[in-house]
Design an enzyme around this catalytic site. Structure first.
Site, PDB file in Angstrom:
ATOM      1  N   ASN A   1       0.821  -1.197   0.000  1.00 56.50           N
ATOM      2  CA  ASN A   1       0.000   0.000   0.000  1.00 56.50           C
ATOM      3  C   ASN A   1       0.863   1.258   0.000  1.00 56.50           C
ATOM      4  OD1 ASN A   1      -1.880   1.983   0.321  1.00 56.50           O
ATOM      5  ND2 ASN A   1      -2.781   1.186   2.191  1.00 56.50           N
ATOM      6  N   ASP A   2       1.425   1.597   1.144  1.00 54.62           N
ATOM      7  CA  ASP A   2       2.166   2.851   1.270  1.00 54.62           C
ATOM      8  C   ASP A   2       3.305   2.981   0.252  1.00 54.62           C
ATOM      9  OD1 ASP A   2       0.582   3.700   3.354  1.00 54.62           O
ATOM     10  OD2 ASP A   2       1.849   2.762   4.876  1.00 54.62           O
ATOM     11  N   VAL A   3       3.912   1.854  -0.109  1.00 56.29           N
ATOM     12  CA  VAL A   3       5.065   1.920  -1.013  1.00 56.29           C
ATOM     13  C   VAL A   3       4.666   2.236  -2.450  1.00 56.29           C
ATOM     14  CG1 VAL A   3       6.452   0.352   0.382  1.00 56.29           C
ATOM     15  CG2 VAL A   3       5.059  -0.572  -1.457  1.00 56.29           C
TER      16      VAL A   3
ATOM     17  N   ALA B   1       1.167   3.596   7.668  1.00 56.29           N
ATOM     18  CA  ALA B   1       1.510   4.986   7.916  1.00 56.29           C
ATOM     19  C   ALA B   1       0.252   5.799   8.247  1.00 56.29           C
ATOM     20  CB  ALA B   1       2.220   5.577   6.716  1.00 56.29           C
TER      21      ALA B   1
END
Lengths: 103, 465
Positions: free
Chosen positions: B394-396, B435
């Site tokens: 997700n965040d990456v 995050a």
């Protein structure tokens, strides 16, 4: 004037840090997990200290407080040695190249 | 019985073999040989220790018994452990190295004569300092790794535990460790030695509890480094070259890995260590999240998109590990390849819970390692690819890291997934990642959300191909 042996050990230590620095940067990122497990295994060479402590008891009394800590440390370190090397081997055996089936 | 000089030479040889063990890891082909070097180095170090002491009396039998017990436990764990649990395993192993260092230091403190360090109450000053450092770092490694293990195992919540005055308390404890070491060296008092150990155990706990689950790759690498420094400290005490070399190697290895992980998240080391990231600002972002339209699809749509593609890039993340979807994923890729579709994998440095975690999982699922690429190697290929298949990451992939300076992840290197013609995003819900930030990618025109369990969705897609 004689040089304190500590200085020699310190030299080995500092130079090893540099060796470690260059060697580890050359490790391919895909093998970072095996790197961690193998460093785990080799840092258990601390077992040599544990063996010295374990064998320090005299023949009448094998167990004294110091040697008991030694024996416990032997077991802890050997879990790591066997576990670390074997799990690394298990992981590395899985890294395979593409089969050449294209004709 | 062999002379001290000869055994020192053998310890040096085993140190060199350990260097070669790490050197082997520069490529998968040489890595297995490297591991063998490591094993030989260990056998040499242990045998030489026995020969140097030359005491094969009853104590020797007990040494072998304890060695065998540990060895059996270790071998059993190594064969049983699932690859998804590697982060926990490594954290657990770190704690054992730390504890072993503490025990050896205790043994040496109680019986310094056995190590040629003087007599109880009159230990050589240099040795005592080295011993205290080794013991303190070992204790920190032990308790810190226990917390990391509990967090990774899910026994303890992954969210950071913070309280007022935390940093002040930690600073005071760290200073007290230095003061205690000084007092211990000047008085040789056993009581101070025990207090030093307890305080070090305590600070290990306190240092790791404020660090969130997503920062675990840094924590594991850092503890890896600590375990090396602890070993080196003991190595100085025992005047053992193998241990000093190994300690330095492991210490720098862990430090480099921490650095790589921090860079992968664009955060400074101190920012991670001070903790509190993730989970804290989650509530605020959830509130001001406006409802934006999302395109969602099913396995059939996804299969249709991929069948008509000529190249697909897979982006795996921790979610794939949780769902154990790596084997199902490889089967899907096999089917794609049969249809002459080019498939490659893109791995972000901090995907997963430890460095290189995703690579091991893919290797386990028989994915050839030359189809797996690092961020820098593959990031330019997204623009030319037809489909990006994001599974459990997700965040990456969040483009906000490139566009919004206000975002907590701004500046973090991300995979340019949005440049693909279409993006398939397998996820259980729209919830934000670790995050705690919303991912713009969900709302893009070319994104199709596949709401399902990663493993089930991948299997369904394979059926529809």
């Amino acid at each position: 004037m004689e040089i304190d042996p500590f200085i020699f050990r310190l030299s080995i230590f500092i130079l090893s840090i540099f060796v470690g620095y260059y060697v580890v940067w050359s490790v391919t990122p895909s093998l970072h997990t095996p790197l961690m497990s193998v460093t785990n295994a080799i840092s258990s060479v601390i077992i040599v200290g544990a063996i010295i402590a374990g064998l320090a008891g005299d023949s009448e009394s094998v167990f004294n407080t110091s040697s008991i800590f030694g024996f416990l440390a032997i077991s802890l370190a050997s879990i790591n040695i066997f576990g670390g090397f074997l799990v690394t081997q298990r992981m590395l055996a899985m890294y395979k190249k593409k089969k050449k089936d294209k004709s | 019985m062999i002379s001290a000089n000869l055994s020192a030479v053998f310890y040096l040889i085993s140190g060199v073999l350990f260097i070669l063990a790490l050197r082997g890891l520069s490529s998968p082909e040489t890595s297995r040989q490297g591991n063998l070097f490591g094993i030989i180095g260990m056998i040499i170090a242990i045998s030489v220790t026995f020969l140097a002491i030359g005491n094969f009396s009853s104590g020797f039998v007990y040494v072998l018994i304890f060695l065998l017990i540990g060895g059996l436990i270790g071998a059993f764990i190594a064969y049983k452990i699932p690859m998804t649990a590697m982060p926990e395993l490594v954290a657990g192993f770190h704690s054992l190295v730390g504890l072993a260092a503490v025990f050896v230091a205790i043994a040496a403190f109680l019986n310094p004569g056995a190590f040629n360090l003087g007599s109880p109450g009159n230990i050589k000053l240099g040795s005592l300092i080295e011993m205290s450092i080794g013991a303190a770092v070992g204790a920190i490694t032990f308790s810190g790794s226990i917390i990391a293990f509990l967090k990774l195992q899910g026994i303890m919540s992954g969210s950071p535990i913070t309280f007022k005055g935390q940093h002040l308390l930690n600073a005071i404890i760290l200073i007290s460790i230095v003061v205690l070491t000084y007092l211990l060296c000047s008085t040789q008092s056993p009581n101070l030695f025990w207090i030093l150990l307890s305080v070090s155990f305590l600070i290990g706990f306190l240092l790791i509890i404020p660090i969130g689950g997503a920062d675990m790759p840094v924590v594991i690498s850092m503890l890896n480094s600590y375990s090396g420094w602890a070993a080196a400290g003991i190595g100085f005490t025992l005047e053992n070259t193998a241990l000093i070399i190994t300690g330095a190697l492991v210490g720098s290895s862990g430090a480099i890995l921490s650095y790589i992980m921090c860079k992968g998240m664009n955060r400074s080391f101190f920012n991670v260590i001070l903790g509190g990231f993730g989970g804290t600002d989650q509530s605020s972002t959830l509130q001001n999240k406006e409802q934006r339209p999302v395109k969602s699809g099913n396995a059939d749509d996804a299969a249709f998109l991929m069948k008509n593609a000529s190249s697909v890039i897979i982006v795996p993340g921790y979610g794939m590990a949780v769902a154990q979807a790596q084997h199902a994923l490889r089967e899907m890729v096999d089917t794609l390849k049969k249809n002459d579709i080019k498939v490659s994998y893109a791995i972000h440095p901090v995907a997963g819970r430890m460095p290189g975690h995703m690579n091991v999982l893919l290797a386990e699922a028989n994915v050839p390692y030359d189809e797996v690429f690092e961020l820098e190697e593959i990031n330019n290929d997204f623009a030319n690819a037809d489909v990006a298949f994001v599974i459990g990451a997700n965040d990456v992939t969040n483009p906000v890291a490139k566009t919004d300076p206000q975002s907590p992840i701004y500046g973090m290197p991300v995979l340019d997934v949005e440049k693909c013609k279409s993006v398939l995003f397998v996820k259980r819900s729209l919830s934000p990642g670790y995050a705690g930030i919303d991912n713009d990618l969900f709302y893009k025109e070319n994104t199709l959300m596949l709401f399902a369990d990663a493993k089930k969705m991948t299997e369904d897609i394979t059926k529809n191909l």
